[in-house]
Enzyme design. Structure first.
Site, PDB file in Angstrom:
ATOM      1  N   ILE A  82       9.575   2.724 -10.250  1.00  0.00           N
ATOM      2  CA  ILE A  82       8.840   3.359  -9.160  1.00  0.00           C
ATOM      3  C   ILE A  82       7.688   2.464  -8.710  1.00  0.00           C
ATOM      4  O   ILE A  82       6.788   2.143  -9.488  1.00  0.00           O
ATOM      5  CB  ILE A  82       8.296   4.739  -9.572  1.00  0.00           C
ATOM      6  CG1 ILE A  82       9.424   5.618 -10.105  1.00  0.00           C
ATOM      7  CG2 ILE A  82       7.598   5.399  -8.379  1.00  0.00           C
ATOM      8  CD1 ILE A  82      10.559   5.855  -9.133  1.00  0.00           C
ATOM      9  N   LYS A  83       7.738   2.094  -7.448  1.00  0.00           N
ATOM     10  CA  LYS A  83       6.713   1.240  -6.866  1.00  0.00           C
ATOM     11  C   LYS A  83       5.609   2.129  -6.287  1.00  0.00           C
ATOM     12  O   LYS A  83       5.877   3.000  -5.455  1.00  0.00           O
ATOM     13  CB  LYS A  83       7.345   0.377  -5.769  1.00  0.00           C
ATOM     14  CG  LYS A  83       6.749  -0.990  -5.576  1.00  0.00           C
ATOM     15  CD  LYS A  83       7.623  -1.788  -4.611  1.00  0.00           C
ATOM     16  CE  LYS A  83       7.069  -3.173  -4.394  1.00  0.00           C
ATOM     17  NZ  LYS A  83       7.863  -3.910  -3.395  1.00  0.00           N
ATOM     18  N   VAL A  84       4.371   1.892  -6.737  1.00  0.00           N
ATOM     19  CA  VAL A  84       3.246   2.743  -6.346  1.00  0.00           C
ATOM     20  C   VAL A  84       2.089   1.861  -5.889  1.00  0.00           C
ATOM     21  O   VAL A  84       1.709   0.924  -6.601  1.00  0.00           O
ATOM     22  CB  VAL A  84       2.774   3.621  -7.531  1.00  0.00           C
ATOM     23  CG1 VAL A  84       1.629   4.532  -7.103  1.00  0.00           C
ATOM     24  CG2 VAL A  84       3.928   4.431  -8.109  1.00  0.00           C
TER      25      VAL A  84
END
Length: 212
Positions: A82-84
């Site tokens: 998950i890219k945050v």
């Protein structure tokens, strides 16, 4: 250094995979928006092509919504990361996802301070954007070096993923500094292979062989 392809295009990913050169893929909303078809199907297909981590970015800007998106994204495939973005809400989300055992890629990192905070929150990767820093007159590679030094000082497990790589020099410098990974577009990957002396040498060998 691990090499990731920065692309959401299946044909590009297959081309890079055929070279035996990539160990993961990074996507972002801009890259996915350029591809036709359902974006979740595209991500699922990428995850089937690549065994390593595939970064997929949340669109939400508030922590609760980011977490809801993340719960949906990790259902696509087990290798989704998950890219945050590193914002106040993003750091909260990274911490929560880390506590739930979900891998994260802290993106839009432009300073060592941001990288350190993301690492403390439990990010699996931090992605400093080298090219964009260079665009505004800062030294992107110096930021990579500073992050590497800080992480080594405190033996932090977070991996440094050099991003926004614009040319082969960026790639070389990231490797020289010991970055854990670099994500690069296909054009840069193909440039890494080229050298004029290789072409000259091959042409000579073939010419000599033709004379036998």
């Amino acid at each position: 250094m691990k090499i990731f392809l920065d692309s959401a295009n299946i044909e590009q990913i297959r081309q890079a995979k055929a070279l035996g050169a990539i160990e993961g893929v990074t996507t972002n909303p801009s890259l996915l928006s350029k591809e036709s078809g359902d974006w979740k199907k595209i991500v699922r297909q990428i995850c089937r092509e690549i065994d390593g981590p595939v970064s997929v970015e949340v669109i939400a800007t508030e922590c609760a919504a980011m977490l809801a998106e993340a719960r949906d994204l990790v259902k696509i495939a087990p290798n989704v990361v998950i890219k945050v973005p590193v914002t106040l809400e993003g750091l909260k989300a990274i911490k929560e996802l880390h506590q739930r055992g979900i891998e994260t890629n802290a993106t839009l990192v432009f300073s060592p301070n941001q990288a350190l905070l993301a690492a403390k929150a439990g990010a699996s990767f931090v992605s400093p954007f080298v090219g964009r820093l260079d665009d505004i007159g800062q030294d992107g590679m110096q930021v990579i070096q500073d992050i590497m030094t800080i992480f080594r000082n405190y033996d932090l497990p977070t991996q440094v993923l050099a991003a926004s790589i614009r040319h082969t020099s960026h790639f070389f410098q990231a490797a020289l500094l010991g970055a854990d990974a670099a994500t690069i577009p296909l054009a840069v990957l193909l440039e890494l292979i080229k050298h004029p002396l290789t072409d000259i040498g091959l042409a000579k060998f073939l010419a000599d062989w033709a004379k036998r």
